[in-house]
Write an enzyme that holds these catalytic residues in place. Structure first.
Site, mmCIF file in Angstrom:
data_model
loop_
_atom_site.group_PDB
_atom_site.id
_atom_site.type_symbol
_atom_site.label_atom_id
_atom_site.label_comp_id
_atom_site.label_asym_id
_atom_site.label_seq_id
_atom_site.Cartn_x
_atom_site.Cartn_y
_atom_site.Cartn_z
ATOM 1 N N ASP A 1 -1.573 -6.717 -2.419
ATOM 2 C CA ASP A 1 -0.972 -5.706 -1.660
ATOM 3 C C ASP A 1 -1.171 -5.397 -0.215
ATOM 4 O O ASP A 1 -0.414 -5.123 0.632
ATOM 5 C CB ASP A 1 -0.790 -4.241 -2.690
ATOM 6 C CG ASP A 1 0.236 -4.753 -3.964
ATOM 7 O OD1 ASP A 1 1.440 -4.587 -3.576
ATOM 8 O OD2 ASP A 1 -0.466 -5.204 -4.805
ATOM 9 N N ARG B 1 6.326 3.133 -1.032
ATOM 10 C CA ARG B 1 5.209 2.785 -1.793
ATOM 11 C C ARG B 1 3.992 2.707 -0.642
ATOM 12 O O ARG B 1 3.872 1.796 0.105
ATOM 13 C CB ARG B 1 5.328 1.362 -2.294
ATOM 14 C CG ARG B 1 6.250 0.963 -3.465
ATOM 15 C CD ARG B 1 5.841 1.566 -4.886
ATOM 16 N NE ARG B 1 4.781 1.178 -5.351
ATOM 17 C CZ ARG B 1 4.477 0.109 -6.198
ATOM 18 N NH1 ARG B 1 5.576 -0.739 -6.453
ATOM 19 N NH2 ARG B 1 3.440 -0.083 -6.771
HETATM 20 C C1 RUB Z 1 2.549 -5.679 -7.951
HETATM 21 C C2 RUB Z 1 1.438 -6.474 -7.708
HETATM 22 C C3 RUB Z 1 1.344 -7.841 -7.363
HETATM 23 C C4 RUB Z 1 1.089 -7.518 -6.187
HETATM 24 C C5 RUB Z 1 0.445 -8.591 -5.143
HETATM 25 O O1 RUB Z 1 2.512 -4.251 -7.974
HETATM 26 O O2 RUB Z 1 0.532 -5.622 -7.736
HETATM 27 O O3 RUB Z 1 0.137 -8.180 -7.718
HETATM 28 O O4 RUB Z 1 2.209 -6.993 -5.173
HETATM 29 O O5 RUB Z 1 1.539 -9.724 -5.306
HETATM 30 P P1 RUB Z 1 3.669 -3.693 -8.251
HETATM 31 P P2 RUB Z 1 2.270 -10.135 -3.988
HETATM 32 O O6 RUB Z 1 4.583 -3.970 -9.437
HETATM 33 O O7 RUB Z 1 3.180 -2.246 -8.497
HETATM 34 O O8 RUB Z 1 4.680 -3.647 -7.053
HETATM 35 O O9 RUB Z 1 1.273 -10.186 -3.119
HETATM 36 O O10 RUB Z 1 3.189 -11.372 -4.472
HETATM 37 O O11 RUB Z 1 3.217 -8.835 -3.932
#
Ligand code: RUB
Length: 360
Positions: A246, A102
């Site tokens: 992220d 990712r």
């Molecule tokens: C998950 C997503 C969450 C982020 C942020 O994306 O975008 O909003 O990860 O949350 P995906 P956190 O499902 O594409 O991995 O900071 O808790 O990860």
């Protein structure tokens, strides 16, 4: 029992004792993963035996959310060391697919590096890697709880909180991830909270996982489609927005699930506070602004098909940037494991990174 197994058993004990909703867990020395693509209707699990298995799980969104991706990266690196304990020169090659799984998830790279560095320095590399992977998980868990207690202060009693995608337990180490830790923290502080979960096309993490997790915690949740946010704010139905992160640039620009930027724009227009929650692992000192952060472009099929069924006619093009950039100016604050930062962010984030890295 091997020394490495003892560390894994500690992790299982924590998960069991604290009734965590963890994205994966050790069982008799092996790693069992919950397939998040099947939730909430099916609880399917599988065993990850290699770093490649973990990489596939992350790429295919069976493990997702940045905290969970970090923990899985750490555990995947342990699996790489375990499979080639006497050949350290192989480790980099074994974790390569994991590193690439990712591209927006900075935490994945830091997690892998931490485990490999400790394995390199340890008398017994497998034990050192297991200790490092479990240590990473524990740090994430402690961070989630700290984010919960700092963030709870930002949520007024009786508030309706809008959140996007899923930034909860299964996107982290099992307590509440980032955004949902704030909500959980507010509820545990005795506040009455309602949540609006945006469904989050195309994977529907909000509809499938956020609602499921909040329901388990008995926190009232209402599902909305992504295109309702402006109307809901006009109708006075949103008091505060909280999302995960992220990756953050050092100026505070936020890269988060696609759709986050539109929420922040609408929130600014309506004078609604908009917060992100994060850990230092998600702050990138090498990215001066959000434009420096690589945005993962996922396969257009993921937009054209939903769970294998077409949503449009054949031959139509689609595009899927998985994340967008919310400029720091639209944030009301950044909630972290050490407290809440307010603008301007740059110097504060640099100091935060130095302090957290020194502590490691
Ligand atoms: C998950 C997503 C969450 C982020 C942020 O994306 O975008 O909003 O990860 O949350 P995906 P956190 O499902 O594409 O991995 O900071 O808790 O990860």
């Amino acid at each position: 029992m091997s020394e490495a197994r003892k560390y894994l058993d500690i992790m299982s004990d924590v998960i069991e004792r604290e009734e965590l909703v963890a994205p994966f867990w050790p069982k008799e020395g092996e790693i069992v993963v919950l397939d998040q693509t099947k939730l909430p209707f099916e609880r399917r699990t599988f065993q990850a035996d290699t770093a490649q298995d973990m990489a596939d799980a992350i790429r295919e969104m069976r493990i997702r959310g940045s905290g969970a991706i970090g923990c899985a990266g750490a555990m995947g690196a342990y699996l790489a060391v375990r499979s080639a304990s006497h050949r350290p020169e192989k480790w980099a090659e074994l974790v390569q697919p994991l590193r690439a799984a990712r591209p927006t998830a900075l935490i994945l790279l830091s997690a892998i590096n931490e485990v490999l560095n400790q394995a390199q320095d340890g008398a017994d590399p497998v034990t050192a890697a297991a200790a490092a992977a479990v240590g990473f998980f524990k740090h994430q868990l402690a961070s989630e709880k700290a984010i919960g207690s700092y963030g709870a202060k930002l949520i007024p009693n009786g508030a309706t909180v809008l959140t996007h995608c899923h930034s909860g337990a299964l996107a982290g180490a099992g307590y509440g991830g980032r955004a949902l830790s704030i909500i959980r923290g507010a509820v545990e502080a005795g506040k009455q909270i309602n949540v609006i979960a945006q469904e989050t096309r195309p994977y529907l993490q909000g509809a499938r996982i956020t609602t499921w997790e909040l329901d388990r915690l008995n926190i009232p949740v209402t599902l909305a489609t992504d295109n309702m946010v402006g109307a809901l704010m006009q109708m006075g139905k949103v008091d505060v927005c909280v999302v995960g992160s992220d990756r953050l640039a050092i100026n505070g620009d936020l890269v988060n699930k696609i759709g986050t930027y539109l929420i922040a724009l609408a929130a600014r227009e309506h004078n609604i506070p908009f917060y992100t929650a994060t850990t230092h692992y998600n702050v990138d000192p090498d990215c001066v602004t959000g434009k420096d952060i690589p945005i993962e472009l996922r396969c257009s099929k993921e937009v054209l098909l939903y769970q294998g069924n077409p949503v449009t006619i054949e031959g139509i093009d689609a595009i899927y940037p998985a994340f967008d950039i919310t400029p720091a100016a639209l944030l009301s604050g950044i909630v972290t494991e050490v407290g809440i930062f307010r603008a301007p962010y740059r110097k504060k984030l640099i100091k935060y990174l130095h302090e957290q890295r020194d502590r490691q």
